[in-house]
Structure formats: C-alpha cells, structure tokens
Design an enzyme around this catalytic site. Sequence first.
Site, PDB file in Angstrom:
ATOM      1  N   GLY A  53      -4.631 -19.235 -14.598  1.00  0.00           N
ATOM      2  CA  GLY A  53      -5.284 -18.082 -13.982  1.00  0.00           C
ATOM      3  C   GLY A  53      -5.450 -18.282 -12.494  1.00  0.00           C
ATOM      4  CB  CYS A  80      -2.467 -24.087 -15.137  1.00  0.00           C
ATOM      5  SG  CYS A  80      -2.414 -24.026 -13.325  1.00  0.00           S
ATOM      6  CE1 TYR A  81     -10.296 -20.806 -13.763  1.00  0.00           C
ATOM      7  CE2 TYR A  81     -10.053 -20.220 -16.079  1.00  0.00           C
ATOM      8  CZ  TYR A  81     -10.821 -20.266 -14.930  1.00  0.00           C
ATOM      9  OH  TYR A  81     -12.118 -19.792 -14.945  1.00  0.00           O
ATOM     10  CG  HIS A 169       2.469 -23.112 -15.540  1.00  0.00           C
ATOM     11  ND1 HIS A 169       1.619 -22.169 -16.073  1.00  0.00           N
ATOM     12  CD2 HIS A 169       1.999 -23.386 -14.292  1.00  0.00           C
ATOM     13  CE1 HIS A 169       0.682 -21.887 -15.190  1.00  0.00           C
ATOM     14  NE2 HIS A 169       0.890 -22.611 -14.102  1.00  0.00           N
ATOM     15  CD  GLU A 171       3.161 -21.219 -19.160  1.00  0.00           C
ATOM     16  OE1 GLU A 171       2.402 -20.734 -18.313  1.00  0.00           O
ATOM     17  OE2 GLU A 171       3.016 -22.368 -19.633  1.00  0.00           O
ATOM     18  CG  ASP A 226      14.173  -3.773 -17.015  1.00  0.00           C
ATOM     19  OD1 ASP A 226      14.725  -4.665 -17.684  1.00  0.00           O
ATOM     20  OD2 ASP A 226      13.611  -3.983 -15.929  1.00  0.00           O
ATOM     21  CE  LYS A 372      14.948  -7.723 -15.844  1.00  0.00           C
ATOM     22  NZ  LYS A 372      14.984  -6.304 -15.400  1.00  0.00           N
TER      23      LYS A 372
END
Length: 620
Positions: A53, A80-81, A169, A171, A226, A372
């Site tokens: 965050g 992280c946060y 991170h 992810e 998109d 995406k």
Amino acid sequence: MKGGKIAVLDFGSQYAHLIAKRFRMLGYYSEIKMPSAPAEEFSDVRGIVMSGGPSSVYADNVPEFNERLLDLDIPVLGLCYGHQLMNKCYGGKVEKAVTGEFGIAHLSILPGKKCPLFKDIPASQQVWMSHQDSVTVLGDGFEAVGSTNDCEYAAVQNLEKKRFGLQFHVEVKDTPAGSKILANFAKYCGMKKNWDQATVLDHIMNTIRVAAGDRNVLLFLSGGVDSTVAFALLNKALGQNRVLGLHIDNGFMRKNESAIVAEHYHKFGFTNFLVEDASESFLKAVYHLTDPQKKRMAVGENFITVRNRVVAEQQLDEDKWMLAQGTLYPDIIESGGTKNSKIIKTHHNRVAGIQALIEKGCIIEPLKDLYKDEVRNIGRMLGLNDELVMRHPFPGPGLSINVLCTTGEMTGQDETDFTKAAAEIETLTIPALKTDSFIKYVIPVRSVGVQGDFRTYRFPSVLSFGEESEGGFYPVGAGWDSIEAASSYITNNTENINRTIIRLYEKSGATLKLQEGYCDKRRLDQLRAADDIVLTELHKTGWYNKIFQHLTIDLPYASSAGSCSFVLRPVVSEDVMTARFAHLPENILTDIVRQIAALGFVDAVYFDATNKPPATFGWE
C-alpha cells in the site's frame, strides 16, 4: 467457493488485485476483502494475504485494519506494507529506510533457516522491490529468513503463529519464483485447486447478461486488445443485433490507424460498428492544455459528448442502450478507484461523466477484474486471431498523452526541484558503470512515475556514452545489464529523479531548451512520422511480438518551437503493473534512430531505460 479461498486484504497497493489474480492463475480461488472487514466474513477463508500500500504504517490516516484478523487460526502472509504492518502489530518497529528499493533486488535465504514459503526454491533469487520504509525491529516471535543488500528483514516468519512477512512483491513477473512462493503458501493453507479459465469466461458471460437485462449496448472501440475483446464478449453474450461498436477517430491515432482497425474488424466478421471522425472536436478540447490530468479529463469528457451526438444521430433510445468500456483493473487502480489506493493518473474511462454513468448503472465493463494477459487469453478462447489479440495496447487518448505540453516557462518550484535534481546526478557515483567515458545530467521536462504506490512527477536523468560521431550520434554504451543496474541505482538514490534515459542522437550544434508546445495537429503529425518508423522496424525485425508495447514520446525540448526531441519507450510486461524496458539489439536501435534523425524537425532522440516502478509506461 467449494474448497475454500485465499483472501487478499487491499491496503491500496498497485498490486493488491494482482495477488488475487496470481492465486487464480495457479488454480486457487481468491478474492479481495477490505482490511477493516469483520472476522465473521472469513469463515470459509483458508489463508490471508495482507497487500502492499502507499501509506507508511506510522503515518496519519492509514487504512483501517481490523487487528482481530490476526487472532484467526489461519496462515497470514504480509507483503511490503502488509509485512511492515504485521510486524508492527506484533510489537516490531518500522522506519524510513536508509536506502529505498525500487525494481530488481537479490534475496539471499539465510543459511540454516527453513521456511515453508521457500520450499524447492534456490537460496539466492531475484525479487522485485518498491518501498521507502523497512522493518527495523522484528515483531515478537519473528525471525529473519532472508535479506537483500539494503533490507535486513526482507523475509521473516513466526511459525508458531503461522505468520510470514516478505518485503518484496511475489505477485509480479520480475520475482521469478513468486508464483512458486504463492503456491507454497496456498498448500500451507491446505487449499485444493478450484479455479480455471473456463470458469472465468462463464462468469463474465453471465455478468454481461445480467447487467444488460433487456437493454442494448454501445461500446467505444479504440482498436486495442481491451475494447476488441470486450466487443467480442458482448457480441457472444448478447448477439450482434444488440451491440453497436463505435470507433472514434479522435485525431490522436497512429498513422492510418483507423483504417487498419476497420479492416481488421471486417476481416473477422464484425459488421455492427461505426467509424466516426471527431478529430476536430478533440483537438479543440485539448487546445493549450498543459496539465496532463486536465488533458486526460478533457479527452474523456469529449468521448461522452461525441457518444451523445452519435446516439442522437442514430436515433437510439437512451432508455434502451447502455455504454460499455474495455476497462481493465490496472486502469481502476491507477485512477485511485479502490478505497485505499492513490491516484497515479486519471484514465479517460474514469472521468466525472463516466463515473456518473457508472453510479446510475448505465455502464458495462466486462474486463474490469482482469489484467492484459488474462484479456488476451479470453480473446483466444473466443477465437480472435493474433492480428487483434496481440496488437500493442493503444489507450483511448491515443497519442495525445505522448505529446508533452508546456508554456515554455518553468515555475519557481520547477526551477528549485530541477536545481536539486541536477545537483543529485552531478554528485552521484554510479557503481554499475565502470567506464569513465560517459556524462550525466538532467533535462527540464517532468514525467509521471510510481514509487512506493505513490505518483511522482519528477525529472529524468540522462546518460550519454562515448564521443559524438559524425552527425550527432552516440553509442548505447555500457551494455543493457549495466544500464539497467545504473538506472535503478539512480532512482533509488535520488529524490528528484524518477527516470533514466540514454542520449542516442543530438543534432550537432543544437542548443536545446524548454519550448512552448501544445497538443496540436503539427506536433501530432511529427509524432506519427517518428512512431511509424519505430513500429515498422519492430515489425520488420520480429521485435513487435517480443515486446508488450512501444511508446514514442514527443518532448517540447528543442532548439526552436518548430522542432522537438523524441524518447523511445519499448517495454516488456505481462500485466502492466510492472515492466522492464526492452533490451533492443543495438543495430536495430541504430537503424531506427538514423531514420528518425533524418526527419527535418528532430533535434534529439533518447531511449528510456527505466523499469516500472519507478517509472510508468508513458510520461504523462
């Protein structure tokens, strides 16, 4: 969901939804929850992930967190946060780090430490960082299991309480072992696989039918992947007789873009779309605007104006027609669209007029929970060919956001910050560059970046290698790996710089300075000419499909108002949330630069060698 779920607590991170997506891609159902949610909502949750965050845990107005969730007897992973907050909740201490980390770092798993998250993972691995703060004192019962050069407590655990914290991170794609770490966590939680792509597609189709009811749908078609996939989904769910695609030529398209889009749609069998030339109205809407946010908002609002005009001309009953958009989740995040997230940039599909329609239930966004790469997978499942699915992303505002605008004058704050940036780069020693044959400086053009989940608006540093050759050309220099390391070092160790660009060409004898320049047809035509050169070469050499997206940026930094400088910005990404600049072969880059330099209005060409974070893809 049968088999349980992983809950991701959203503290406003740019990556919170990406965590849930990663679990789903691994086959484990996951969903986002607010960190203030009551413990009763977690009865079928097998594990919790606390996201990153933009806040500091010691700041005022931090996201509300229900600490009772830490009393649940289920595994909890802080990222992280979330890692910092968890340690603070258990009595640890978090402070501003001596050195922030943005981009690639290298984690070393401490000898003799066994952590369930790192099962079957090498003891040394690349990870992706984006933080200004660090844990300086561990929470009660926690032990360190991994560190980086600048972060002592990069990985920690409390096995008794089933608690884990990672400063990096997992992810994002640039933590190569990230998916394995998340899979290890899911298994530690006792999860069984219970999610797949077919389930996603069925869910989207049902959502469209329910949202539309008996109404028809009008969709803005930019021609990018998109909106094209959204168009295909709507056609499949509702039928072509209930769907109308509207491609608006806003004057910000690439060279021959609108004609190419129409040709591709016709080839695939789409007949239910219109092409509307509204370039004059869009150019008027952005006339003399220099603020990037105001420009984006003007473009977005004008889309609504044009939409209303087309609805009237086509005599469509507005009570029977909804509006659809190809909005992705990163658009929502960067526009500050989740409760705890900060605005990075305002997307055209999140301006006030669109928000009002969303609140009225008049908008369908079938892709709003996807990234995406997921959208491309859905497109292939629907039978779309690579000409449509693999096109580089091209946002609704088009080239307008690649033409940087200015009055030609720096404000007092600009001059102060620019002086600080110039002093920072002048005194900085860059370990990754062993050679002395380079110069470094900054140029007076701000660009947007994202550092620690906050938007930054800072100046780019310039590296120039070797001697000027005949005609003003400069070599790439130190090699891409060294340049990438240098770029990361510069942005990690300065406060007024968020990009590093390489000077590849500067017209001999030219004196470059900030020029007055706006988004008008002359500058757009100049940009179209340079951008077409790049894309043609990328197609010819096979590099178009090796990169995620290329942007050509037009800077109002030149020897005169009629001239300009260009920045080349090819990036490699999987999910838009992170990216690395593309390491183009030097011979291809040289061919591109020589062709652009031959255009009579070009004073300089640069290459953007900055990853995301700390920079965004574009400059506005």
